[in-house]
Design an enzyme around this catalytic site. Structure first.
Site, PDB file in Angstrom:
ATOM      1  N   ARG A  38       0.819  -1.207   0.000  1.00 42.69           N
ATOM      2  CA  ARG A  38       0.000   0.000   0.000  1.00 42.69           C
ATOM      3  C   ARG A  38       0.860   1.268   0.000  1.00 42.69           C
ATOM      4  NH1 ARG A  38      -4.998   2.005   3.994  1.00 42.69           N
ATOM      5  NH2 ARG A  38      -5.444   3.879   2.723  1.00 42.69           N
ATOM      6  N   PRO A 225       8.909  -6.186  -0.016  1.00 43.82           N
ATOM      7  CA  PRO A 225       8.133  -5.356   0.908  1.00 43.82           C
ATOM      8  C   PRO A 225       8.876  -4.142   1.454  1.00 43.82           C
ATOM      9  CG  PRO A 225       7.804  -7.686   1.398  1.00 43.82           C
ATOM     10  CD  PRO A 225       8.896  -7.614   0.375  1.00 43.82           C
ATOM     11  N   GLU A 243      12.505  -8.261   4.711  1.00 44.19           N
ATOM     12  CA  GLU A 243      12.378  -8.525   6.154  1.00 44.19           C
ATOM     13  C   GLU A 243      12.155  -7.261   6.968  1.00 44.19           C
ATOM     14  OE1 GLU A 243      14.660 -10.885   9.811  1.00 44.19           O
ATOM     15  OE2 GLU A 243      15.565 -10.827   7.810  1.00 44.19           O
ATOM     16  N   LYS A 259      14.069 -16.777   9.151  1.00 41.71           N
ATOM     17  CA  LYS A 259      15.083 -17.826   9.273  1.00 41.71           C
ATOM     18  C   LYS A 259      14.525 -19.080   8.625  1.00 41.71           C
ATOM     19  CE  LYS A 259      18.783 -16.285  10.818  1.00 41.71           C
ATOM     20  NZ  LYS A 259      19.856 -16.297   9.824  1.00 41.71           N
TER      21      LYS A 259
END
Length: 445
Positions: A38, A225, A243, A259
């Site tokens: 978004r 992301p 991450e 992990k």
């Protein structure tokens, strides 16, 4: 009192807007890619900056708090980040949390941060751009928002075609496998439980190619992301990280350590088989659980007693080149504690150090050269107390030289007692693949 003014404009791709001024010092892009993406942000011309190198006077976390300034009430609507500080914390900033005497890369500071009182927020879900201005009075805030809105009028830079860099030079494979063997031996001797050991790839960008060209190529081919671009004087950071490190919203803290890894398959059947293999792997689950426990401990330092929970353990997330196991740890900040306290308590990220963290960092320092930005964090800290940050994996550290730009990227693997050195080396190669392809492969015509 702080005033925030927001002005709307039709949708534009954030990378297209950023391209017009990506070569300016402190030009910034935070672009969210992947499923459910978004909010993204673009900013330039910060109101104040901070660079802290090893040996300089002052405590970097205290200087960061001064740069952010006094807390402000959150705006009732609009994007999560409405102005504040964006910072690049190199891995070696951890030396200010635990004094380990870490060596440094000569080019990169421990901390580089800037306060942005004007920015563009891109709401992909609503299909619009919001220009945000922040100031102590309405007229100044409105002027800043209008100035940010004007950034949309700049002519974008055309996407770069062809190959962006020469061949990648990988660090010695045999030496990496030997380092894994040493870590396994030290685990069996009881010194540590796990350590994340990385290897490096280096190259030079082709003539005329800029770090932003790599950022744009990665967004086009494998948007992550926590994709990010930050231009500093003589330096540039290009990250395609999947991450999250730490997030804070209204006093609620979250971390999502990764992990456990498998490459993507060549066809749907093999891809599903690799994902199932990862989900069923006792070794990868144990590796993940160790870091979950470590992050629970880090959050507990600044969270209310009993509030730290693990709502998701060993969830499968899939990206362009790899599958990962991702867990979620949450907590509620204790009264009087804020996001910068959490950053200081948890830095550097546990997923890229090991357990116990301090001893794992000592082992890493013996086996690797200084990491610089790799495995540090890129974060934003809102004036209203909001916070979000990435772990700087899948990241290229770019240094400008007289002959152009040189690039270093690293990829690591979490080493546990059951680790196989050859398999761990192959894991690093799977992790670096998207970045390597973006650098050395020409896109389809």
């Amino acid at each position: 009192m702080t005033c925030v003014v927001q002005l709307s404009a039709p949708w534009r791709e954030p990378a297209e807007v950023l391209s017009a001024f990506a070569g300016e010092p402190w030009a910034l892009g935070l672009v969210t890619g992947g499923t459910g993406a978004r909010w993204s942000y673009v900013a330039r011309a910060p109101s104040a900056t901070l660079t802290h190198r090893a040996g300089e006077a002052g405590q970097p976390f205290a200087r960061l708090r001064d740069l952010l300034g006094p807390p402000a009430a959150p705006a009732t609507d609009g994007p999560p980040f409405q102005g504040g500080v964006v910072g690049l914390a190199a891995y070696e900033l951890g030396d200010h949390v635990e004094a380990l005497g870490l060596a440094r890369q000569p080019d990169w500071p421990d901390l580089a941060a800037a306060r942005y009182d004007a920015l563009l927020a891109f709401d992909r879900r609503a299909g619009k751009v919001i220009a945000v201005g922040r100031a102590g009075d309405h007229d100044t805030a409105q002027a800043r928002a209008r100035a940010a809105l004007g950034w949309l009028d700049a002519a974008p830079r055309a996407p770069r075609g062809g190959v962006l860099a020469g061949p990648l030079q990988a660090s010695d494979a045999a030496a990496y496998e030997a380092a894994v063997e040493e870590v396994v031996a030290r685990i069996r001797a009881g010194e540590i439980f796990q350590a994340n050991i990385a290897r490096a790839w280096t190259c030079a960008l082709a003539a005329g190619v800029q770090p932003f060209d790599l950022f744009a190529r990665l967004l086009d081919q494998s948007a992550a992301p926590f994709a990010a671009y930050l231009r500093l004087p003589g330096l540039a950071l290009v990250s395609n990280s999947p991450e999250r490190f730490l997030q804070v919203r209204e006093g609620a803290a979250q971390t999502k350590p990764i992990k456990g890894t498998r490459p993507r398959g060549a066809d749907p059947a093999s891809d599903a088989a690799l994902a199932a293999e990862l989900l069923a792997s006792d070794k990868d689950r144990a590796e993940n659980l160790m870091i979950v426990d470590l992050m629970r401990n880090d959050l507990a330092r600044v969270c209310a007693p009993g509030s730290v929970k693990v709502p998701a353990l060993w969830a499968l997330e899939s990206f362009a080149n790899v599958h990962h196991l991702v867990s979620t740890v949450t907590g509620a900040l204790s009264p009087g504690r804020d996001a910068l306290d959490l950053l200081a308590a948890a830095f550097p990220p546990g997923s890229i150090t090991g357990a116990p963290k301090v001893q794992a960092m000592k082992v890493i320092a013996e086996l690797e050269t200084p990491r610089g930005p790799y495995c540090g964090s890129l974060f934003w800290a809102g004036a209203d107390g909001g916070f979000d940050s990435s772990v700087l994996i899948r990241t290229a550290a770019c240094v400008q030289t007289a002959g152009g730009w040189r690039v270093e990227a690293r990829a690591g693997a979490g080493i546990v007692e059951g680790s196989d050195p050859h398999a761990e080396r192959l894991e690093t190669e799977a992790k670096i693949a998207a970045l390597a392809n973006a650098l050395t492969e020409a896109p389809p015509a």
